[in-house]
Design an enzyme around this catalytic site. Structure first.
Site, short mmCIF file in Angstrom:
data_model
loop_
_atom_site.label_atom_id
_atom_site.label_comp_id
_atom_site.label_asym_id
_atom_site.label_seq_id
_atom_site.Cartn_x
_atom_site.Cartn_y
_atom_site.Cartn_z
N ASP A 110 1.03 -1.09 0.05
CA ASP A 110 -0.11 0.02 -0.04
C ASP A 110 0.89 1.26 0.08
OD1 ASP A 110 -2.22 1.72 0.12
OD2 ASP A 110 -2.68 1.00 2.10
N SER A 111 0.34 2.43 -0.29
CA SER A 111 1.21 3.44 -0.84
C SER A 111 1.25 4.44 0.54
CB SER A 111 0.45 4.17 -1.75
OG SER A 111 -0.70 4.82 -1.33
N GLY B 262 -0.83 6.35 1.86
CA GLY B 262 -1.95 7.35 1.77
C GLY B 262 -2.77 7.21 2.97
N TYR B 263 -3.65 6.18 3.10
CA TYR B 263 -4.51 5.63 3.95
C TYR B 263 -3.89 5.95 5.52
CZ TYR B 263 -7.77 3.19 7.13
OH TYR B 263 -8.64 2.92 8.05
N ASP C 95 -2.17 8.40 -2.57
CA ASP C 95 -3.78 9.07 -2.70
C ASP C 95 -4.07 9.85 -1.38
OD1 ASP C 95 -3.87 6.63 -1.10
OD2 ASP C 95 -5.88 6.20 -1.75
N GLN D 232 -10.68 7.34 -5.80
CA GLN D 232 -11.34 7.70 -4.46
C GLN D 232 -12.85 8.65 -4.98
OE1 GLN D 232 -10.54 7.46 -1.52
NE2 GLN D 232 -8.45 6.77 -1.53
N GLY E 272 -11.14 4.24 0.07
CA GLY E 272 -12.07 5.20 0.60
C GLY E 272 -13.30 4.54 0.96
N ASP F 178 -8.19 -7.09 0.68
CA ASP F 178 -7.17 -7.19 1.96
C ASP F 178 -7.91 -6.79 3.04
OD1 ASP F 178 -6.79 -4.37 1.11
OD2 ASP F 178 -5.90 -4.48 3.28
N CYS G 266 -13.36 -27.12 9.25
CA CYS G 266 -11.94 -26.61 8.97
C CYS G 266 -10.66 -27.37 8.96
CB CYS G 266 -11.87 -25.20 9.81
SG CYS G 266 -10.26 -24.61 9.50
N CYS H 132 -7.42 -26.49 9.16
CA CYS H 132 -6.22 -25.79 9.41
C CYS H 132 -5.73 -26.68 10.81
CB CYS H 132 -6.42 -24.62 9.85
SG CYS H 132 -7.25 -24.10 11.49
N CYS I 235 -7.83 -26.18 14.17
CA CYS I 235 -8.70 -26.96 14.30
C CYS I 235 -8.52 -28.70 14.02
CB CYS I 235 -9.83 -26.87 12.98
SG CYS I 235 -10.61 -25.16 13.21
N HIS J 209 -6.45 -19.99 12.20
CA HIS J 209 -7.85 -20.37 11.67
C HIS J 209 -8.48 -19.26 11.03
CE1 HIS J 209 -11.66 -22.03 11.50
NE2 HIS J 209 -12.31 -20.74 12.01
#
Lengths: 365, 365
Positions: free
Chosen positions: B91-92, B94-95, B145, B187, B214, B264, B302, B304, B307, B333
């Site tokens: 991620d850049s 910005g957030y 951004d 955005q 956004g 994500d 599950c 995993c 589990c 999990h």
């Protein structure tokens, strides 16, 4: 349980053997990581297996308080609960009751104390502690002992030793589980005559193994060695000897030299979480800025997952960023370091050069 | 990077494809666990691989602040640094700059802010952010951004959108790495005309892929769907679409329905650490006392490691005892649950019954 001696050192009392429990073989001398609350902090059982740890020490005291020994029993016992299919020893809780609790009231019958979790009044005595350890179902269980602080006046130590001996006898009588071996704990602080009397009385009662407790509580390496020097020769040759709560590599190798077979300590995990890595070239404080761009593994001679995959720089980054993976990788590496040291110690005893190994190993620390 | 569409749903805009980067294949729609500081919290890369995550999202902002992008570059780039040989998006920042920082001063040139780590004044602009992401070396990198809070006045949103578009253009010009694909970020808050204008302008510039930013900032599922409804159809069919920071299973399945390829979110790991497990029968608050002696795994459907090996009672015990292993098992999990949901979603698109799958899946949540 079977205990078989495979080799003894000519120049020292060091010995190499194997303990066989219902959960497999423990090559001795052995180092047991500590899984206080039914988990060796930060690690999965799978990661732990890769360290070649053959046994763990768990704490009856902690598991009695939370989640409760009856809960663990209902869930199939400690091995199943924590998914560890190798051997487990449970400590009796003596050390914890006396070292962790306030408002403790001790009588010959037992110990009353306040739970640090919910403030409730609790009572433990030898019979209850045996019940708890039976419910947990470890392969080896410990007698309930009274642990004194260090230093401590001789009269108090002697009185306490008699209590520990009486409690050991009550544990022996209350022990009714064929699948579990009961070890007694020798107390007596740093007083030769008291340690000797305690040892002789406990040996008379014929336990399945003997632990030396009340050391590594501030007396230092020299006094610890003195106690081992006069205590271990009085213990039976054919039964395992366990030095509780020890320790740093120096202390462990000294213990091996005095004929100790089992050790446990939180040092590899606790110090690891605090950023201290043990390596074949001495300790390494991974947070130091000199490791900021260090591409090398923690220890180039180590084959653990942490050393095979990650740089000092990355692990430093994790720790300085408070990332949990850093704690896991450090714990994993340190346990591997300890287990690898034990493996080399066993090999050196078999090859008849333990003292050479020991002095070479320590010279690099 | 190659993006290939394998199947499209008849009844919705859902599509199934694969992105090929220098670090392998990402079957889409894909969910990417978040490795903010070059580690997905509590998990080893080995554990992560077992979740079948094919890509991770890391944060350029965090790694710029600590350990520094030049440090990561010196150590061979992010993949080598964190030992993750599958794909990575960064991620850049910005957030992060707009959501995490105080004392932030924004001009058309860039953003000045105070480092939360050492209090130093820092400055980021599109060119610097591209430098940082080039140094980190992720497979896919994001344009810088401006992220606005929600709700936000329309005039401000419009001005900010123009800035984001200008910054995207500057990123495009500053992008000089053949090995890395640059995605732009749409955005415009919840305003149709602004989102549409932003989308059209960015599409004109021909980025390698498009993210919708956004969202998931408090607008709620209905408004999020509205934005997706009018935004995704304006994005090119033949390029990946990435809905950033989303989300809960409902939001993700809605996104898929609107033709999103990448997601994500920290929800599986963060909620896991907080004691919330996602299961095929809905959420489970593992700390609840009803699980104290529950022998069942978190989710019987599950496969995993958590589990397959541990009871709810054990994991509850770990969490109530503040044991780190509890955090790892819950995170593992939950990521498996999300990855498994994505796998089933992909399968359902190929088989032409995505809506059936979605409604059945959600009815059990």
């Amino acid at each position: 349980m079977q205990f078989r001696l495979l080799a003894s050192d000519n120049k020292t009392k060091a010995r190499c053997g194997e303990i066989t429990t219902n959960h497999g073989l423990i090559p001795t001398p052995a180092f047991m990581p500590v899984g206080t609350q039914a988990t060796v902090k930060t690690l999965t059982p799978l990661q732990l297996q890769e360290t070649e740890a053959h046994a763990l020490l768990c704490n009856a005291y902690h598991l009695y308080l939370r989640p409760g020994h009856e809960v663990v029993k209902k869930l199939g016992g400690l091995h199943k609960f924590m998914k560890w299919d190798r051997s487990i020893i449970t400590d009796s809780g003596g050390y914890q009751v006396f070292s962790l609790e306030r408002l403790t009231k001790v009588t010959d019958d037992g110990v009353e104390f306040q739970s640090p979790i919910d403030g409730s009044r609790r009572f433990l005595n030898p019979e209850i502690v045996m019940d708890i350890q039976h419910a947990l179902g470890a392969d080896i269980i410990m007698a309930f002992d009274e642990c004194l602080p260090y230093p401590c006046e001789k009269d108090r130590v002697r009185q306490s030793m008699y209590r520990t001996v009486k409690w050991a006898n009550r544990c022996l009588k209350a022990h009714n589980s064929d699948d579990q071996e009961l070890f007694a704990i020798v107390q007596g602080s740093v007083f030769k005559d008291i340690r000797e009397e305690c040892t002789d009385r406990l040996v008379e009662m014929e336990f399945n193994g003997y632990a030396i407790g009340g050391l590594s509580v501030g007396e230092g390496n020299l006094l610890m060695n003195e106690v081992l020097e006069y205590t271990t020769p009085r213990l039976p040759e054919n039964k395992p000897r366990y030095l509780m709560g020890v320790g740093f590599p120096l202390d462990i190798l000294d213990g091996i030299e005095h004929g100790i077979d089992l050790f446990d300590c939180v040092i590899p995990t606790r110090n690891g979480r605090n950023g201290c890595a043990f390596t074949s070239n001495g300790k390494l404080k991974i947070r130091n800025s000199c490791y900021k761009t260090d591409e090398r593994p923690i220890d180039k001679n180590c084959h653990c997952y942490a050393c095979k995959n990650f740089s000092r720089a990355y692990i430093r980054h994790l720790l300085t960023s408070n990332e949990i993976l850093g704690l896991s990788l450090m714990s994993l590496h340190n346990i591997c370091f300890f287990e690898n040291m034990m493996k080399k110690a066993r090999q050196s005893i078999i090859e008849g050069n333990f003292l050479n190994f020991k002095s070479k190993f320590l010279s690099l620390q």
